[in-house]
Design a protein around this motif. Structure first.
Motif, PDB file in Angstrom:
ATOM      1  N   ALA A  49       0.848  -1.194   0.000  1.00  0.00           N
ATOM      2  CA  ALA A  49       0.000   0.000   0.000  1.00  0.00           C
ATOM      3  C   ALA A  49       0.880   1.239   0.000  1.00  0.00           C
ATOM      4  O   ALA A  49       1.836   1.333   0.774  1.00  0.00           O
ATOM      5  CB  ALA A  49      -0.910  -0.005   1.226  1.00  0.00           C
ATOM      6  N   LEU A  50       0.559   2.191  -0.868  1.00  0.00           N
ATOM      7  CA  LEU A  50       1.309   3.445  -0.980  1.00  0.00           C
ATOM      8  C   LEU A  50       0.465   4.543  -0.346  1.00  0.00           C
ATOM      9  O   LEU A  50      -0.556   4.953  -0.907  1.00  0.00           O
ATOM     10  CB  LEU A  50       1.609   3.740  -2.450  1.00  0.00           C
ATOM     11  CG  LEU A  50       2.284   2.581  -3.209  1.00  0.00           C
ATOM     12  CD1 LEU A  50       2.382   2.896  -4.696  1.00  0.00           C
ATOM     13  CD2 LEU A  50       3.648   2.257  -2.615  1.00  0.00           C
ATOM     14  N   LEU A  51       0.878   5.010   0.820  1.00  0.00           N
ATOM     15  CA  LEU A  51       0.016   5.817   1.668  1.00  0.00           C
ATOM     16  C   LEU A  51      -0.002   7.307   1.357  1.00  0.00           C
ATOM     17  O   LEU A  51      -0.874   8.023   1.837  1.00  0.00           O
ATOM     18  CB  LEU A  51       0.399   5.608   3.140  1.00  0.00           C
ATOM     19  CG  LEU A  51       0.282   4.167   3.647  1.00  0.00           C
ATOM     20  CD1 LEU A  51       0.713   4.084   5.097  1.00  0.00           C
ATOM     21  CD2 LEU A  51      -1.136   3.644   3.488  1.00  0.00           C
ATOM     22  N   ASP A  52       0.959   7.794   0.584  1.00  0.00           N
ATOM     23  CA  ASP A  52       0.962   9.217   0.245  1.00  0.00           C
ATOM     24  C   ASP A  52       1.662   9.432  -1.093  1.00  0.00           C
ATOM     25  O   ASP A  52       2.123   8.482  -1.726  1.00  0.00           O
ATOM     26  CB  ASP A  52       1.616  10.048   1.358  1.00  0.00           C
ATOM     27  CG  ASP A  52       3.041   9.606   1.665  1.00  0.00           C
ATOM     28  OD1 ASP A  52       3.662   8.941   0.801  1.00  0.00           O
ATOM     29  OD2 ASP A  52       3.538   9.923   2.761  1.00  0.00           O
ATOM     30  N   GLU A  53       1.755  10.692  -1.513  1.00  0.00           N
ATOM     31  CA  GLU A  53       2.317  11.013  -2.814  1.00  0.00           C
ATOM     32  C   GLU A  53       3.796  10.647  -2.901  1.00  0.00           C
ATOM     33  O   GLU A  53       4.289  10.233  -3.952  1.00  0.00           O
ATOM     34  CB  GLU A  53       2.114  12.491  -3.113  1.00  0.00           C
ATOM     35  CG  GLU A  53       0.656  12.870  -3.312  1.00  0.00           C
ATOM     36  CD  GLU A  53       0.465  14.358  -3.517  1.00  0.00           C
ATOM     37  OE1 GLU A  53       1.478  15.087  -3.547  1.00  0.00           O
ATOM     38  OE2 GLU A  53      -0.695  14.793  -3.650  1.00  0.00           O
ATOM     39  N   GLN A  54       4.507  10.811  -1.811  1.00  0.00           N
ATOM     40  CA  GLN A  54       5.933  10.475  -1.813  1.00  0.00           C
ATOM     41  C   GLN A  54       6.125   8.974  -2.017  1.00  0.00           C
ATOM     42  O   GLN A  54       7.005   8.547  -2.770  1.00  0.00           O
ATOM     43  CB  GLN A  54       6.577  10.923  -0.496  1.00  0.00           C
ATOM     44  CG  GLN A  54       8.095  10.735  -0.476  1.00  0.00           C
ATOM     45  CD  GLN A  54       8.718  11.297   0.786  1.00  0.00           C
ATOM     46  OE1 GLN A  54       8.134  12.138   1.450  1.00  0.00           O
ATOM     47  NE2 GLN A  54       9.901  10.828   1.102  1.00  0.00           N
TER      48      GLN A  54
END
Length: 319
Positions: A170-175
């Motif tokens: 899971a990629l939780l933010d833009e970074q």
């Protein structure tokens, strides 16, 4: 112990995910087998074409992909709202492109259903297919099963072709999204398969650049870059494409002892825009495929995800 998919894919936390599937057989997915002397390079096109096809059917936007010798990477945006906005006819038409339709739904499209019970049964099927159209598990199943069937026919054998379930992060933010996309698009460069991202075949960055060369700025099969604006409905990847190219060039120029390939370096403006330094971002890109890393984000966001899932511990990369 295997983690249930519901604990690694939760759209209430994030719609962005990095997925990896690996081939189980020694004979490789798409590479050259020195033992048998056979080349399987043509299978790269199978995988890429299937990814692009599924991107037009599923409500799962493809942000980045790279087809390697014995595995492939995907970075996706699960677009639940898009699936909910589809009409019943659009759901049936999409599902029917690669699946057999139930006779009831065929009659539903032709407006031939007469009784209430038939209409309820058809509606139940449509609702089920609508949910599947934004199911990451179903999309990966349709991708891997098709490739496995083709490879088994070509190899004249049966049995497993893929190494169990696909891995997801899971990629939780833009970074985190940017780190995963950069990692994926630079995979052939790091593996010394290609000298630069623009010369790496069967990758999303190559497909985007080829589309631009044909004056198609935004290929329909891939999630577009929407620029720096933060859009409420997630109409695209929230970065400028030109800056993303600069970022790829910058990160790809950094040499690491445990990586074979690299390109030269310049510092892009996007590094300052996302408020991170070069060393931190390089560490994220290198760790993105670490063992048992299922969540990627800031410490605060990892804590929020852990609380939401009611887990004492989650395996993640802290940005």
């Amino acid at each position: 112990m295997t983690t249930a998919r519901k604990h690694t894919v939760d759209l209430n936390i994030t719609p962005y995910y990095h997925c990896v599937s690996r081939c189980v057989r020694r004979s490789y997915l798409c590479g050259f087998d020195e033992f048998s002397g056979k080349s399987y390079e043509h299978r790269r096109a199978w995988v890429e074409q299937r990814i692009l096809l599924l991107a037009t059917i599923y409500c799962i936007d493809v942000c980045a992909y790279a087809v390697m010798s014995n595995h492939y990477h995907l970075v996706v945006h699960v677009n639940r709202e898009k699936a909910k906005d589809l009409s019943d006819h659009e759901v049936i038409e999409r599902w029917g492109k690669i699946h057999s339709l139930h006779p009831l739904t065929v009659r539903y499209l032709s407006r031939e259903l007469m009784t209430k019970s038939e209409k309820r049964a058809a509606q139940k099927l449509v609702n089920q297919w609508r949910e599947r159209l934004y199911s990451l598990s179903w999309m990966m199943k349709d991708l891997n099963m098709d490739i496995a069937k083709q490879a088994n026919v070509e190899d004249g054998c049966t049995g497993h072709f893929w190494e169990g379930r696909f891995k997801s992060q899971a990629l939780l933010d833009e970074q985190a999204l940017l780190a995963a996309m950069t990692y994926v698009d630079l995979n052939p460069v790091r593996a010394k398969i290609a000298p630069t991202p623009e010369t790496s075949i069967h990758t999303s960055i190559k497909y985007r650049l080829d589309s631009m060369a044909l004056h198609q700025v935004k290929p329909n099969e891939l999630f577009p870059f929407s620029g720096n604006e933060h859009q409420e409905k997630n109409q695209g990847i929230p970065f400028n494409f030109n800056e993303y190219l600069e970022l790829l060039d910058c990160v790809g120029r950094q040499h690491r002892d445990d990586e074979r390939g690299k390109i030269d370096n310049t510092m892009p403006n996007i590094m300052r825009r996302i408020h991170t330094d070069k060393n931190t971002f390089l560490a994220i890109c290198s760790a993105i495929e670490g063992k048992r890393t299922q969540w990627v984000g800031s410490q605060h966001q990892l804590k929020q995800a852990k609380a939401h899932l009611k887990q004492h511990r989650i395996h993640g990369i802290c940005l």
